[in-house]
Design an enzyme around this catalytic site. Sequence first.
Site, short mmCIF file in Angstrom:
data_model
loop_
_atom_site.label_atom_id
_atom_site.label_comp_id
_atom_site.label_asym_id
_atom_site.label_seq_id
_atom_site.Cartn_x
_atom_site.Cartn_y
_atom_site.Cartn_z
N HIS A 1 -3.24 -13.58 -6.58
CA HIS A 1 -2.41 -12.95 -5.54
C HIS A 1 -0.92 -13.22 -5.78
CE1 HIS A 1 -2.64 -11.35 -1.15
NE2 HIS A 1 -1.52 -10.96 -1.74
N ARG B 1 -5.26 -5.04 -1.24
CA ARG B 1 -6.00 -6.04 -0.47
C ARG B 1 -7.44 -6.05 -0.95
NH1 ARG B 1 -1.99 -8.18 0.34
NH2 ARG B 1 -0.91 -8.66 2.28
N GLU C 1 -10.25 -15.22 -0.66
CA GLU C 1 -9.23 -15.84 -1.51
C GLU C 1 -9.13 -17.33 -1.22
OE1 GLU C 1 -5.54 -13.65 -1.43
OE2 GLU C 1 -6.54 -11.80 -2.02
P1 NAD Z 1 2.87 1.23 2.63
O1 NAD Z 1 2.53 1.08 4.07
O2 NAD Z 1 4.28 1.55 2.26
O3 NAD Z 1 1.92 2.32 1.96
C1 NAD Z 1 0.54 2.38 2.18
C2 NAD Z 1 0.11 3.82 1.97
O4 NAD Z 1 -1.31 3.86 2.08
C3 NAD Z 1 0.67 4.79 3.02
O5 NAD Z 1 1.28 5.88 2.38
C4 NAD Z 1 -0.57 5.20 3.82
O6 NAD Z 1 -0.49 6.51 4.33
C5 NAD Z 1 -1.65 5.06 2.78
N1 NAD Z 1 -3.00 4.94 3.35
C6 NAD Z 1 -3.40 4.30 4.47
N2 NAD Z 1 -4.73 4.44 4.66
C7 NAD Z 1 -5.17 5.18 3.62
C8 NAD Z 1 -6.45 5.66 3.25
N3 NAD Z 1 -7.53 5.41 3.98
N4 NAD Z 1 -6.54 6.41 2.13
C9 NAD Z 1 -5.44 6.70 1.38
N5 NAD Z 1 -4.20 6.29 1.70
C10 NAD Z 1 -4.07 5.51 2.79
O7 NAD Z 1 2.41 -0.14 1.93
P2 NAD Z 1 2.97 -0.79 0.59
O8 NAD Z 1 4.15 -1.63 0.91
O9 NAD Z 1 3.08 0.25 -0.45
O10 NAD Z 1 1.78 -1.81 0.27
C11 NAD Z 1 0.55 -1.34 -0.25
C12 NAD Z 1 -0.46 -2.48 -0.31
O11 NAD Z 1 0.02 -3.53 -1.16
C13 NAD Z 1 -0.75 -3.14 1.05
O12 NAD Z 1 -2.14 -3.41 1.12
C14 NAD Z 1 -0.03 -4.47 0.94
O13 NAD Z 1 -0.60 -5.45 1.77
C15 NAD Z 1 -0.22 -4.77 -0.53
N6 NAD Z 1 0.69 -5.78 -1.09
C16 NAD Z 1 0.18 -6.71 -1.93
C17 NAD Z 1 1.01 -7.66 -2.48
C18 NAD Z 1 0.48 -8.69 -3.44
O14 NAD Z 1 0.98 -9.79 -3.46
N7 NAD Z 1 -0.51 -8.35 -4.24
C19 NAD Z 1 2.37 -7.68 -2.14
C20 NAD Z 1 2.86 -6.69 -1.32
C21 NAD Z 1 2.02 -5.72 -0.79
#
Ligand code: NAD
Length: 316
Positions: free
Chosen positions: A282, A235, A264
């Site tokens: 994105h 994000r 965005e």
């Molecule tokens: P997830 O919830 O499975 O994993 C997120 C991880 O981040 C967790 O293990 C959590 O403990 C950790 N976390 C939370 N706060 C933290 C901090 N302060 N420091 C370190 N670690 C921390 O999520 P995911 O499905 O792996 O998605 C990850 C990211 O990717 C999210 O922001 C999601 O919105 C984004 N995403 C982007 C797209 C895109 O189109 N670019 C698509 C899907 C997901």
Amino acid sequence: MQIDGNVIVCDSIDERGIGILKNAGLLVEYLPEISNQELITKVKDYDVIIVRSRTKITKEIIDNATNAKIIARVGVGLDNIDTVEAQKKNVEVINAGEASVNAVSELVLGLMFSLSRNIPIANNATKQGKWIKKDLIGIELKGKYLGIIGLGKIGRNVARLARGLRMNLIGYDVVPIDKSFAQEVSLITTDLKTLIESSDYITCHVPSTEQTKHLINKEMLSIMKKGSFLINTSRGEVIDEQALIDGLKNKKIGGAALDVYEIEPPTNKELLVLDNLICTPHIGAQTKEGQELASSVIAEKIIQKLLERQAESNQT
Ligand code: NAD
């Protein structure tokens, strides 16, 4: 079993999910261009509201959604939904977090290769008739240190793919990283500062929260190895964009690749003109397979939830 209910789809989604919902007996209205104002007036007619990221489900919409039981996000992040208000009104919010894991992970690898081998620069120059071969000495990923911030679904999948490229892995998460997973991919777990200081590539996979806002800030950027690369497909808020611009301008950082931005579409001209920055709009989850999977996963979850509610109300 057939289910009664009205569904509104407010953003464009793959047709597979719509077919599943219709086959279950639900009436589906597909309005992918609907404005928030129009949604406010119509929303009371629906039991289920489906969105991707375009539509913002605000408090005002939830207040008017007097029949809503479920708000479904065909994707991962819930930042476009006022989940607190939804909970207050007993409207369940669901998503399809698992569906885009592979799509995002493969984009991360694509961006790492693009940064390392100057692919966008090579493409532009060659098409302009410039043969700049001698200027394009790249870097190999093999043997380099990849720092993964956030070892959730996507972070873990990136780790597995990068291990296949024989990269060395360093990981940081706020929750303890599963030991057997760390062993499987030979991942060293550490604190954020050490990860940043030690990595040749850093990739962010944390959610957008108060704690992750500008997690990568001026101070963190200043301790990155000279010439190292930063990739963000999580994000936009996770990186302080102004600090990144400074780091990229003074070439302290080798390069960065962004799929997500603080605003965005991004408007900051200072950012967009940098030649050591690769930008994508994105597109992390934008694969045919990812979209099909997300829409069908969400459709199945909606049916499951509505059946559970139906069974509960039959019992009472
Ligand atoms: P997830 O919830 O499975 O994993 C997120 C991880 O981040 C967790 O293990 C959590 O403990 C950790 N976390 C939370 N706060 C933290 C901090 N302060 N420091 C370190 N670690 C921390 O999520 P995911 O499905 O792996 O998605 C990850 C990211 O990717 C999210 O922001 C999601 O919105 C984004 N995403 C982007 C797209 C895109 O189109 N670019 C698509 C899907 C997901």
